[in-house]
Design an enzyme around this catalytic site. Sequence first.
Site, PDB file in Angstrom:
ATOM      1  N   PRO A   2     -11.942   4.490  13.696  1.00 41.08           N
ATOM      2  CA  PRO A   2     -10.768   3.756  14.219  1.00 41.08           C
ATOM      3  C   PRO A   2     -11.430   2.237  13.326  1.00 41.08           C
ATOM      4  O   PRO A   2     -12.872   1.755  14.019  1.00 41.08           O
ATOM      5  CB  PRO A   2     -10.874   3.200  15.404  1.00 41.08           C
ATOM      6  N   GLU A   3     -11.238   1.252  12.783  1.00 37.46           N
ATOM      7  CA  GLU A   3     -10.923   0.560  12.068  1.00 37.46           C
ATOM      8  C   GLU A   3     -10.199  -0.489  12.406  1.00 37.46           C
ATOM      9  O   GLU A   3      -9.298  -0.467  13.308  1.00 37.46           O
ATOM     10  CB  GLU A   3     -11.014  -0.184   9.990  1.00 37.46           C
ATOM     11  N   HIS A  91     -12.300  16.868  25.935  1.00 35.60           N
ATOM     12  CA  HIS A  91     -13.061  15.611  25.130  1.00 35.60           C
ATOM     13  C   HIS A  91     -12.075  14.580  25.881  1.00 35.60           C
ATOM     14  O   HIS A  91     -11.886  13.637  24.987  1.00 35.60           O
ATOM     15  CB  HIS A  91     -13.125  15.299  23.125  1.00 35.60           C
ATOM     16  N   ARG A 110     -16.953  13.006  19.756  1.00 32.65           N
ATOM     17  CA  ARG A 110     -18.011  12.707  19.867  1.00 32.65           C
ATOM     18  C   ARG A 110     -18.975  11.889  20.329  1.00 32.65           C
ATOM     19  O   ARG A 110     -20.392  11.268  21.380  1.00 32.65           O
ATOM     20  CB  ARG A 110     -18.699  11.941  18.454  1.00 32.65           C
ATOM     21  N   ARG A 152     -27.528 -14.915  -1.608  1.00 39.25           N
ATOM     22  CA  ARG A 152     -27.645 -13.557  -0.785  1.00 39.25           C
ATOM     23  C   ARG A 152     -27.581 -12.864  -2.051  1.00 39.25           C
ATOM     24  O   ARG A 152     -26.891 -12.323  -2.368  1.00 39.25           O
ATOM     25  CB  ARG A 152     -26.653 -13.060   0.009  1.00 39.25           C
TER      26      ARG A 152
END
Length: 271
Positions: A2-3, A91, A110, A152
Amino acid sequence: MPELPEVETTRRGIAPYVEGREIVEVVVRQRSLRVPVPSDLESALIGERFGELARRAKYLLLPLADRTLLWHLGMSGSLRVARLGDSPKKHDHVDVVFEGGNILRYHDPRRFGFVDWLKGDAETDTRLSRLGPEPLSPDFDGRRLYRLSRGRRAAVKTFIMDNIVVVGVGNIYATEALFMAGIDPRRAAGRVSLARFERLAETIKAVLAAAITQGGTTLRDFVSGTGEPGYFAQRLSVYGRAGEPCRHCGMELRHIVLGQRATVYCAICQT
């Protein structure tokens, strides 16, 4: 995983069902998450009510009267609203049961997510204190990207996924924003001009706002707080489309790996 849009979609989805409702029971079926479930979670929550839910980066903050619960969905976690009588699935690790029968149910195959007490506040908890600005806030713009990028050598895609630079720009949305901005994801961040970073900041805001509006990206492991999938995946321009034609120029989209993340881009449209 999930973002940011998925986490924000979750916050908006569950808020109407849990804010201000008395907690009458807590069931913990699995304590061994990435951070062990606090031993006092059950006793501390009974009789309490959550205030207005908040989000910081990919963390959900659920405030009580005198402290705050910090929830992270990890790689595969989801929070959804169930009802008394809905049997838990494999789960389903934590249930917070409210007056009236709603259940806030945490599912995580997970077990990389966690629920824990916020240590102090968002300014002092080490998990939050070093995070960069929210991408949809006024604190984030192209000038910040330009300033932090000088010297960078890291690829610009890796650079904008750094949570110290800006939070919540994960792999999917970084890929899409760079395509919309016309920037090659491999280009060194220090070689991107101010004008192009200003354009990139705008596209980051646009792609995240669109994803939140449409309910997040449809991922195998993600469901929103009400159990419905997101829909943004239907409009992805490049992510997951390696080998297919670019929707702008028709060139076959290329697949590479940057920072151990799959990256798809158009060699014609992104320079």
